[in-house]
Design a protein around this motif. Sequence first.
Motif, PDB file in Angstrom:
ATOM      1  N   LEU A   1      17.428 104.044  72.812  1.00 34.07           N
ATOM      2  CA  LEU A   1      17.147 104.448  71.727  1.00 34.07           C
ATOM      3  C   LEU A   1      15.836 105.456  71.710  1.00 34.07           C
ATOM      4  N   ARG A   2      14.918 105.157  72.750  1.00 37.03           N
ATOM      5  CA  ARG A   2      13.735 105.909  72.884  1.00 37.03           C
ATOM      6  C   ARG A   2      13.940 107.338  72.616  1.00 37.03           C
ATOM      7  N   TYR A   3      15.163 107.864  73.204  1.00 40.17           N
ATOM      8  CA  TYR A   3      15.031 109.413  73.096  1.00 40.17           C
ATOM      9  C   TYR A   3      15.248 109.938  71.594  1.00 40.17           C
ATOM     10  N   CYS A   4      15.870 108.877  70.781  1.00 41.76           N
ATOM     11  CA  CYS A   4      15.753 109.345  69.422  1.00 41.76           C
ATOM     12  C   CYS A   4      14.195 109.667  68.836  1.00 41.76           C
ATOM     13  N   LEU A   5      13.299 108.810  69.355  1.00 46.39           N
ATOM     14  CA  LEU A   5      12.113 108.932  69.139  1.00 46.39           C
ATOM     15  C   LEU A   5      11.341 110.279  69.567  1.00 46.39           C
ATOM     16  N   MET A   6      11.583 110.484  70.976  1.00 46.17           N
ATOM     17  CA  MET A   6      11.274 111.677  71.755  1.00 46.17           C
ATOM     18  C   MET A   6      11.861 112.869  70.871  1.00 46.17           C
ATOM     19  N   SER A   7      13.183 112.758  70.477  1.00 45.42           N
ATOM     20  CA  SER A   7      13.621 114.071  69.914  1.00 45.42           C
ATOM     21  C   SER A   7      13.060 114.477  68.598  1.00 45.42           C
ATOM     22  N   CYS A   8      12.801 113.282  67.858  1.00 48.66           N
ATOM     23  CA  CYS A   8      11.869 113.584  66.450  1.00 48.66           C
ATOM     24  C   CYS A   8      10.734 114.227  66.689  1.00 48.66           C
ATOM     25  N   ALA A   9      10.173 113.621  67.824  1.00 50.44           N
ATOM     26  CA  ALA A   9       8.641 114.153  68.131  1.00 50.44           C
ATOM     27  C   ALA A   9       8.626 115.624  68.849  1.00 50.44           C
ATOM     28  N   LEU A  10       9.691 115.941  69.547  1.00 48.71           N
ATOM     29  CA  LEU A  10       9.831 117.194  70.057  1.00 48.71           C
ATOM     30  C   LEU A  10      10.208 118.303  68.871  1.00 48.71           C
ATOM     31  N   SER A  11      10.946 117.872  67.985  1.00 50.91           N
ATOM     32  CA  SER A  11      11.589 118.697  66.933  1.00 50.91           C
ATOM     33  C   SER A  11      10.332 119.374  66.026  1.00 50.91           C
ATOM     34  N   GLN A  12       9.274 118.810  65.990  1.00 53.01           N
ATOM     35  CA  GLN A  12       8.090 119.289  65.395  1.00 53.01           C
ATOM     36  C   GLN A  12       7.677 120.360  66.224  1.00 53.01           C
ATOM     37  N   LYS A  13       7.972 120.583  67.420  1.00 53.06           N
ATOM     38  CA  LYS A  13       7.045 121.568  68.245  1.00 53.06           C
ATOM     39  C   LYS A  13       8.042 123.005  67.953  1.00 53.06           C
ATOM     40  N   PHE A  14       9.177 122.944  67.470  1.00 52.66           N
ATOM     41  CA  PHE A  14       9.903 124.141  67.162  1.00 52.66           C
ATOM     42  C   PHE A  14       9.798 124.705  65.811  1.00 52.66           C
ATOM     43  N   THR A  15       9.894 126.022  65.702  1.00 54.48           N
ATOM     44  CA  THR A  15       9.604 126.648  64.472  1.00 54.48           C
ATOM     45  C   THR A  15      10.883 126.327  63.440  1.00 54.48           C
ATOM     46  N   LYS A  16      10.566 126.484  62.218  1.00 53.64           N
ATOM     47  CA  LYS A  16      11.529 126.325  61.215  1.00 53.64           C
ATOM     48  C   LYS A  16      13.059 127.265  61.574  1.00 53.64           C
TER      49      LYS A  16
ATOM     50  N   ILE B   1      19.182 121.471  72.943  1.00 50.01           N
ATOM     51  CA  ILE B   1      18.048 120.855  73.633  1.00 50.01           C
ATOM     52  C   ILE B   1      18.311 119.303  73.626  1.00 50.01           C
ATOM     53  N   ALA B   2      18.629 118.850  72.453  1.00 51.86           N
ATOM     54  CA  ALA B   2      18.841 117.533  72.629  1.00 51.86           C
ATOM     55  C   ALA B   2      19.399 116.613  73.950  1.00 51.86           C
ATOM     56  N   TYR B   3      20.606 117.541  74.076  1.00 53.24           N
ATOM     57  CA  TYR B   3      21.143 116.828  75.327  1.00 53.24           C
ATOM     58  C   TYR B   3      20.227 116.663  76.576  1.00 53.24           C
ATOM     59  N   GLY B   4      19.310 117.553  76.812  1.00 51.98           N
ATOM     60  CA  GLY B   4      18.323 117.295  77.962  1.00 51.98           C
ATOM     61  C   GLY B   4      17.257 116.598  77.726  1.00 51.98           C
ATOM     62  N   VAL B   5      17.158 116.004  76.689  1.00 55.47           N
ATOM     63  CA  VAL B   5      15.844 115.081  76.272  1.00 55.47           C
ATOM     64  C   VAL B   5      15.781 113.887  77.551  1.00 55.47           C
ATOM     65  N   THR B   6      14.727 113.729  78.239  1.00 51.90           N
ATOM     66  CA  THR B   6      14.614 112.889  79.118  1.00 51.90           C
ATOM     67  C   THR B   6      13.076 112.470  79.063  1.00 51.90           C
ATOM     68  N   ASP B   7      12.655 111.431  79.695  1.00 52.47           N
ATOM     69  CA  ASP B   7      11.501 111.295  79.492  1.00 52.47           C
ATOM     70  C   ASP B   7      10.345 112.403  80.364  1.00 52.47           C
ATOM     71  N   GLU B   8      11.029 112.892  81.405  1.00 53.34           N
ATOM     72  CA  GLU B   8      10.148 113.758  82.196  1.00 53.34           C
ATOM     73  C   GLU B   8      10.030 115.289  81.497  1.00 53.34           C
TER      74      GLU B   8
END
Length: 240
Positions: A82-97, A107-114
């Motif tokens: 479930l933590r990857y959902c939080l990481m994806s939400c945070a990472l989405s803020q780094k992308f432009t609209k 990109i969500a497919y490859g979201v891991t801790d590292e």
Amino acid sequence: MSYNKFNAWKAGLKDGLPICLGYFAVSFAFGIQAKGIGLTPFQAAFMSAVNVTSAGQYASLQLIAAGAPYFEMALTQLIINLRYCLMSCALSQKFTKKTAMGHRFGIAYGVTDEIFAVSVCRPGPLEPAHSYGLISIAVPGWVLGTLFGVISGSLLPESIISALGIAIYGMFLAIVIPVARAEKPVLAVVLCAVFLSTVFYYTPGLNAISPGFQIIIITVLTAAAAALLFPVAEEVSHES
């Protein structure tokens, strides 16, 4: 691919090389574990390719060995990852609209801790090409390590296989111990999880619960206790 995107992709490859090497070593140990419960090289490699999560995959081995139903496996993976959902939400803020939804899903497919840590620390807006560079080198390292681990499990002597089989436990210890020593809440969470696991293992009735639901219950109880006992204070902005 434009010149700038190609450079971003190459930068992702460079940033992802250390992740690739680390993934190969960890997934090699996972492959040996997978071989131990009877998975074929294809099955283990396919699992690594579609999951890309050490904690989730390791938990799944216990469920597969126990013959757990698919619903239990799916629910266990949902809780653990479930933590990857939080990481994806945070990472989405780094992308432009302007970043297309297709890129976001890819990109969500490859979201891991590292990969998340490297991506979120990159200055400025995040280029999808950089994320693809990270994924295109890190994920093959994870999959190939698993594949070689399973194959080695068929070739190496039993004594070496047994020794390498505990490597994945060493990985978890290496992740948890430094943080637990520095952060008391993390130490409390670890001790709570260990205590609950011991209770479930030795208590009649509780030890009859399937491994998957034991993981789910312990995870939810530990997370709830941590949220109540160690709440994170919200930052308050002071306007001048």
